[in-house]
Every structure is written in C-alpha cells, then in structure tokens.
Scaffold this motif. Sequence first.
Motif, PDB file in Angstrom:
ATOM      1  N   LEU A  61       0.818  -1.209   0.000  1.00 35.46           N
ATOM      2  CA  LEU A  61       0.000   0.000   0.000  1.00 35.46           C
ATOM      3  C   LEU A  61       0.855   1.263   0.000  1.00 35.46           C
ATOM      4  N   MET A  62       2.038   1.193   0.604  1.00 39.47           N
ATOM      5  CA  MET A  62       2.922   2.356   0.648  1.00 39.47           C
ATOM      6  C   MET A  62       3.595   2.603  -0.705  1.00 39.47           C
ATOM      7  N   ALA A  63       3.945   1.523  -1.406  1.00 41.88           N
ATOM      8  CA  ALA A  63       4.678   1.666  -2.663  1.00 41.88           C
ATOM      9  C   ALA A  63       3.908   2.448  -3.727  1.00 41.88           C
ATOM     10  N   PRO A  64       2.630   2.166  -3.983  1.00 39.86           N
ATOM     11  CA  PRO A  64       1.939   2.890  -5.053  1.00 39.86           C
ATOM     12  C   PRO A  64       1.800   4.390  -4.820  1.00 39.86           C
ATOM     13  N   ILE A  65       1.786   4.829  -3.560  1.00 40.82           N
ATOM     14  CA  ILE A  65       1.648   6.269  -3.318  1.00 40.82           C
ATOM     15  C   ILE A  65       3.018   6.943  -3.239  1.00 40.82           C
ATOM     16  N   GLY A  66       4.074   6.152  -3.394  1.00 38.04           N
ATOM     17  CA  GLY A  66       5.412   6.721  -3.420  1.00 38.04           C
ATOM     18  C   GLY A  66       6.004   7.038  -2.071  1.00 38.04           C
ATOM     19  N   ASN A  67       5.517   6.394  -1.014  1.00 37.91           N
ATOM     20  CA  ASN A  67       6.027   6.640   0.340  1.00 37.91           C
ATOM     21  C   ASN A  67       6.911   5.493   0.791  1.00 37.91           C
ATOM     22  N   SER A  68       8.113   5.819   1.233  1.00 35.11           N
ATOM     23  CA  SER A  68       8.971   4.786   1.799  1.00 35.11           C
ATOM     24  C   SER A  68       8.878   4.769   3.320  1.00 35.11           C
ATOM     25  N   ALA A  69       8.187   5.755   3.909  1.00 34.04           N
ATOM     26  CA  ALA A  69       7.899   5.787   5.341  1.00 34.04           C
ATOM     27  C   ALA A  69       6.392   5.878   5.514  1.00 34.04           C
ATOM     28  N   LEU A  70       5.926   5.692   6.731  1.00 29.93           N
ATOM     29  CA  LEU A  70       4.482   5.697   6.971  1.00 29.93           C
ATOM     30  C   LEU A  70       3.874   7.042   6.550  1.00 29.93           C
ATOM     31  N   PRO A  71       2.788   7.025   5.781  1.00 31.24           N
ATOM     32  CA  PRO A  71       2.183   8.263   5.264  1.00 31.24           C
ATOM     33  C   PRO A  71       1.250   8.918   6.296  1.00 31.24           C
ATOM     34  N   VAL A  72       1.802   9.341   7.432  1.00 34.25           N
ATOM     35  CA  VAL A  72       0.980   9.902   8.500  1.00 34.25           C
ATOM     36  C   VAL A  72       0.323  11.209   8.026  1.00 34.25           C
ATOM     37  N   GLY A  73      -1.003  11.249   8.072  1.00 37.91           N
ATOM     38  CA  GLY A  73      -1.736  12.461   7.704  1.00 37.91           C
ATOM     39  C   GLY A  73      -1.901  12.686   6.228  1.00 37.91           C
ATOM     40  N   ARG A  74      -1.479  11.750   5.393  1.00 38.27           N
ATOM     41  CA  ARG A  74      -1.596  11.947   3.941  1.00 38.27           C
ATOM     42  C   ARG A  74      -2.997  11.582   3.473  1.00 38.27           C
ATOM     43  N   SER A  75      -3.964  12.389   3.884  1.00 34.76           N
ATOM     44  CA  SER A  75      -5.355  12.137   3.509  1.00 34.76           C
ATOM     45  C   SER A  75      -5.586  12.329   2.023  1.00 34.76           C
ATOM     46  N   ASP A  76      -4.626  12.999   1.320  1.00 36.84           N
ATOM     47  CA  ASP A  76      -4.778  13.167  -0.124  1.00 36.84           C
ATOM     48  C   ASP A  76      -4.688  11.836  -0.858  1.00 36.84           C
ATOM     49  N   CYS A  77      -4.182  10.798  -0.165  1.00 36.39           N
ATOM     50  CA  CYS A  77      -4.088   9.472  -0.784  1.00 36.39           C
ATOM     51  C   CYS A  77      -5.422   8.738  -0.765  1.00 36.39           C
ATOM     52  N   LEU A  78      -6.352   9.220   0.048  1.00 35.05           N
ATOM     53  CA  LEU A  78      -7.620   8.511   0.224  1.00 35.05           C
ATOM     54  C   LEU A  78      -8.750   9.181  -0.535  1.00 35.05           C
ATOM     55  N   VAL A  79      -9.674   8.366  -0.998  1.00 39.45           N
ATOM     56  CA  VAL A  79     -10.936   8.853  -1.555  1.00 39.45           C
ATOM     57  C   VAL A  79     -12.049   8.061  -0.885  1.00 39.45           C
ATOM     58  N   SER A  80     -13.260   8.612  -0.918  1.00 38.08           N
ATOM     59  CA  SER A  80     -14.398   7.935  -0.298  1.00 38.08           C
ATOM     60  C   SER A  80     -15.546   7.818  -1.282  1.00 38.08           C
ATOM     61  N   THR A  81     -16.210   6.682  -1.244  1.00 37.18           N
ATOM     62  CA  THR A  81     -17.388   6.472  -2.082  1.00 37.18           C
ATOM     63  C   THR A  81     -18.659   6.948  -1.394  1.00 37.18           C
ATOM     64  N   ASP A  82     -18.520   7.510  -0.203  1.00 39.31           N
ATOM     65  CA  ASP A  82     -19.662   8.027   0.554  1.00 39.31           C
ATOM     66  C   ASP A  82     -19.470   9.526   0.754  1.00 39.31           C
ATOM     67  N   LYS A  83     -20.440  10.311   0.257  1.00 38.34           N
ATOM     68  CA  LYS A  83     -20.305  11.768   0.301  1.00 38.34           C
ATOM     69  C   LYS A  83     -20.229  12.283   1.730  1.00 38.34           C
ATOM     70  N   ALA A  84     -21.037  11.742   2.623  1.00 41.02           N
ATOM     71  CA  ALA A  84     -21.029  12.204   4.014  1.00 41.02           C
ATOM     72  C   ALA A  84     -19.685  11.905   4.676  1.00 41.02           C
ATOM     73  N   VAL A  85     -19.134  10.726   4.418  1.00 41.94           N
ATOM     74  CA  VAL A  85     -17.839  10.370   4.984  1.00 41.94           C
ATOM     75  C   VAL A  85     -16.751  11.285   4.426  1.00 41.94           C
ATOM     76  N   ALA A  86     -16.805  11.540   3.113  1.00 36.32           N
ATOM     77  CA  ALA A  86     -15.801  12.406   2.488  1.00 36.32           C
ATOM     78  C   ALA A  86     -15.832  13.807   3.092  1.00 36.32           C
ATOM     79  N   ASP A  87     -17.011  14.339   3.292  1.00 36.94           N
ATOM     80  CA  ASP A  87     -17.124  15.683   3.871  1.00 36.94           C
ATOM     81  C   ASP A  87     -16.638  15.698   5.321  1.00 36.94           C
ATOM     82  N   ARG A  88     -16.998  14.676   6.076  1.00 36.34           N
ATOM     83  CA  ARG A  88     -16.647  14.644   7.501  1.00 36.34           C
ATOM     84  C   ARG A  88     -15.143  14.497   7.712  1.00 36.34           C
ATOM     85  N   LEU A  89     -14.502  13.689   6.883  1.00 37.60           N
ATOM     86  CA  LEU A  89     -13.082  13.412   7.053  1.00 37.60           C
ATOM     87  C   LEU A  89     -12.201  14.312   6.195  1.00 37.60           C
ATOM     88  N   GLN A  90     -12.831  15.144   5.374  1.00 36.16           N
ATOM     89  CA  GLN A  90     -12.110  16.059   4.488  1.00 36.16           C
ATOM     90  C   GLN A  90     -11.199  15.309   3.517  1.00 36.16           C
TER      91      GLN A  90
END
Length: 547
Positions: A513-542
């Motif tokens: 999971l770390m390799a595809p996003i280009g991180n060799s260390a833990l991606p702490v706080g890298r919420s830009d790597c995540l997407v959500s299929t639920d609009k309410a969840v996406a809004d709540r978690l930014q």
Amino acid sequence: METVKINDLACNDLPWKVIYDTTRCTLCGSCVAACTFGAIKPRIERRRKAFSDTETPEPKISFKAVPVITQLNVLKHYCRGCGVCERVCPNSAIRSERNPDSRFNVVYQTATASGPKRGGRNNLENQARTLDTLRVGRISQMTDPSLDAQRHTFDCLAPLGRILPADRLPFTVGPDGKLVPTGHTPPTSWIYPVIIGDMSIGALSWRMWEAVAMAVAYLNEECGLPVRMCSGEGGMPVKLLTSKYLKYTILQIASGHFGWNRIIKAMPKMIEDPAGVLIKIGQGAKPGDGGLLMAAKVASHIQAIRGVPKADLLSPPNHQGLYSIEESVQKMFLSMNAAFKFRVPVAIKVAASATSVSVFNNLVRDPYNIVGGFFMDGIDGGTGAAHDISLDHTGHPIVSKLRDCYLAAVAQGRQGQIPLWAAGGLGKTGNLAADAFKMICLGANGVFTGKLILQMAGCLGNEHSRCNACNTGLCPAGITTQEPTLVRRLNPDRVAENIVNYFLGMDQELRKLMAPIGNSALPVGRSDCLVSTDKAVADRLQVQYVC
C-alpha cells in the motif's frame, strides 16, 4: 390437562437453538463432553411405535426408551452458539442455529433483575464500516514515481514517546561542528505501527498470554519486526518482569491499580526497562464503565499477582485523585516517569468521545514534555466482560475522532509531537493492514488491536452474538478461561506461529500500500491518498469524494 406454563423459560426464548438428529447420532457423548456451558445433556425419552407382525394388519403398540441429546432451557446454561458440538460430532448429528424469535434480553432481565453481560464486541450491525468506504485513490504513476514493493527499502516504524520540534531540541553545535547535548531529551522508541492491545493475564488464559509473549519475542528476535504488546491491567508474572523480554512489553496501569505492588517490588530486579507505560483512563467497548474481571476467572495465580480474593474485580470508571487533565499530567505522568528515571515513555489511553479533542489539546501543550502518546479506543473495541447496554449503546466511532484530533494538532502546528494511536474494530474484516494504512493516512502514527489476535488463536465468537462468553470463564477455545481442562485445548506454539505469520503477511501488505503512493515511510496524515465512495464520509473526514 396440565396447565400451560406460559411464563416458564423455553428454548425458543433463547438466542440459539440446538438442532439434533437422532437418526445420525451414535451416542458417543462427544458433544456433551465438549460443551463448556452445559447447554446440552443426555436424557431418556419414551417413544411410541405402531407395528404389525402378521400377514393381515393387526396393529400393535410398543414403547421403548430412547437415549437422546436435549437442550437445557436454563439461563445459567443457555447455548451461546459456539458450534463446538458440531465440530466434535463424528456424524454431524447436532448443530446450533440462531433463533430469530429470541426474547433473551427481556427474559434475562425479568429473571435476574440485572442486564446480561458478555465479552467480545457490540452486536449492533446497522451500518457499513466507515473504513470500508475509503480507498487508496492517489497512485503515483507519471506525476510522482511509485516504488517497487518487492525491492525498495521501507521504514515501517512509528514513535512511542514525546517528539520535540527542531527548535526545542536541547542541542547546540560545538566548535568541531558536532552536536552537543545541553539538556534532557524525552525517551522515544521507534516501534512497529501495530501494537498488540492491552489484554490482561486475567482476561486471557495463561497459555494464550504465553503464546502472545512468544510471538512478540520471535517477531523481534528472529524477524526484525519491533512489535510491542501491552500487558493490560492486573500486573504480570515476576518471571517476565525480571526477564530480558520485558523490553517488548508496555506496562499498563489502570484505575484499579491491580498488580502494581508486584511490579514495584520487581523494579530492583528488572534487567530491562519496559517498552513503555500506558495509563488507562477508559476503553472503547465500555467507556465510563471501568474494568471488570468476573470471579469465575480469578484463579489462584490471578489472586497472587493482583493480591485479591476470589471475587468480581471491578476497576473504577476513572482514576481517583485525578480531577482535571492538567492534574493527570502533573501526578500520573510525573510519577510514572520518575519511577523509571525518565527512561521509559509514558502514554495515556482514553475512550473516544465527544471530549477527546479537548483532552488531546491539553496534553499536546504539556510543558514538561513527558506525554509519550495518546491512545484512543473507539466503540467497536472488544472487551473481556461488560454489560450489554454498555457494549451496544455507549461510545464513539474511532475514525472521525482520530481525524478531529489530528486536525486540531495541525491547527496548532504541533502534529506528530504527541504520537496518536487508535483502535476500535480495526481488522474486523480480517484485513488489518488496510485498516491500519487508512488510519495512518487520516493522522494516526499507529494502531493497536486485540480481538483480531484472539481470532488468530481460534476464537469462535463474532459480532453477531455467536459465543461472546469471554466473561464466563468457560471459553470453549481455551483463550479466555482459567479452567485447566479448557486451557489445555489451546496449543500455545500453534497460536504463536499463527500470530507471527499474520504479522509477516501484514508487513508485506503495508508495503504493497505504501509503494503505489510513493512513500517509503508511513504516510501519516496523507489524507490526499484517500478517496471515499460516501459523500457524508468524504465531507466529515475532508477527503475527496468519488463515484
């Protein structure tokens, strides 16, 4: 005709019904012997049979006694649906089925004047998990180089201990250009981002505890994975306290202070410092309800370790003498740090709630630089014993509260200074690597898990009321019991092997999971790597919403 006893307990009132086929049964007795709850028993039934032994029909009636297996309609011995009877039956003549017409919660309370208790997790499955709506959506391809998961070197480590910002590090540059220390730096260790959560030696059988300790030692000594385990409340055996393997264990102190006399007396004999100290204020499965170890599980060695009689052991819902967040820093953190001469990181564990951010905001401004971690436990966390009402109806989901704490630290420019560790239902689907990775992207430095470890050992329970009898001391798998005959069902070597194999597999999955996003260390706080299929969840978690 006998009066119909409509108010008496019937098997149809219980959550599980035992289905028995007399035609397949060989009367071996294995099912009765294996049932730890005493939910079934043999008995003799009188059967009527009509037959004719002449050429012309001349019906005759005969009666004979037939041995059968029957279910008990007794609250003390009701079936938990663990399925052990089906596992041991050589002819598949018996099984347990969920009863959709159960009135158990009502009849239990009317009969005992007390709500039912159980272990495990909550049984309310009304919605999908938030983590299952999240995907790793940012893949480094042409914009950023991705990494090779098989050949690249990854740094899968998380901090346990206070992290000072660069401008507050007690160092100066000497005449020779080398760093010269000018003061004390907080103790910090870098460990694997998945901790085996706090499960006490009273909650688990001694064989299960031995298996976890063996697995942790093997992962550290042979596999190079710095995995840590937490002792849970209640102390530890002196043999482990005075061994070199103590360095892989986080000692927990909770409101009951059980077992700490033994730990204090063992301090002069300790050849290694513990991995850390965890002060437990609350837990996610039953926040505000304190700890509970039923008398049935308080065996003689538990009495010796904790210095208590054989009785229900209840930890108060909060630490007496701690009346504010600031006071907890001054009293608990200073005393625990001083006990180990400021060599061991000291962290705090709380139940996720609407006030968690307030607690974290106060701790992150700690002027003493001694708060070594903030552990937060969500509503889906497991427990060895709790009232059903607490398990099902109190607590806070972990994902949104973790995100709130992380963003609060970002707003102050203090993210990462106090490591955030989160738990509560992680690994519920069996894939802990994916859950841990998503939590890390949302701001966690690492996660901790307990119930999944029990699943690796062969736990038969689930979140749909199957078994969940950890509180009774009658665990059919030998995991959460102190009964010698039941404990012998567990093979500690096999369990340790299962835990080691799972962690090795999980380590590979984290790299995948770390390799595809280009991180060799833990991606702490890298919420830009995540997407959500639920609009309410996406809004709540930014995070980005996708469809």
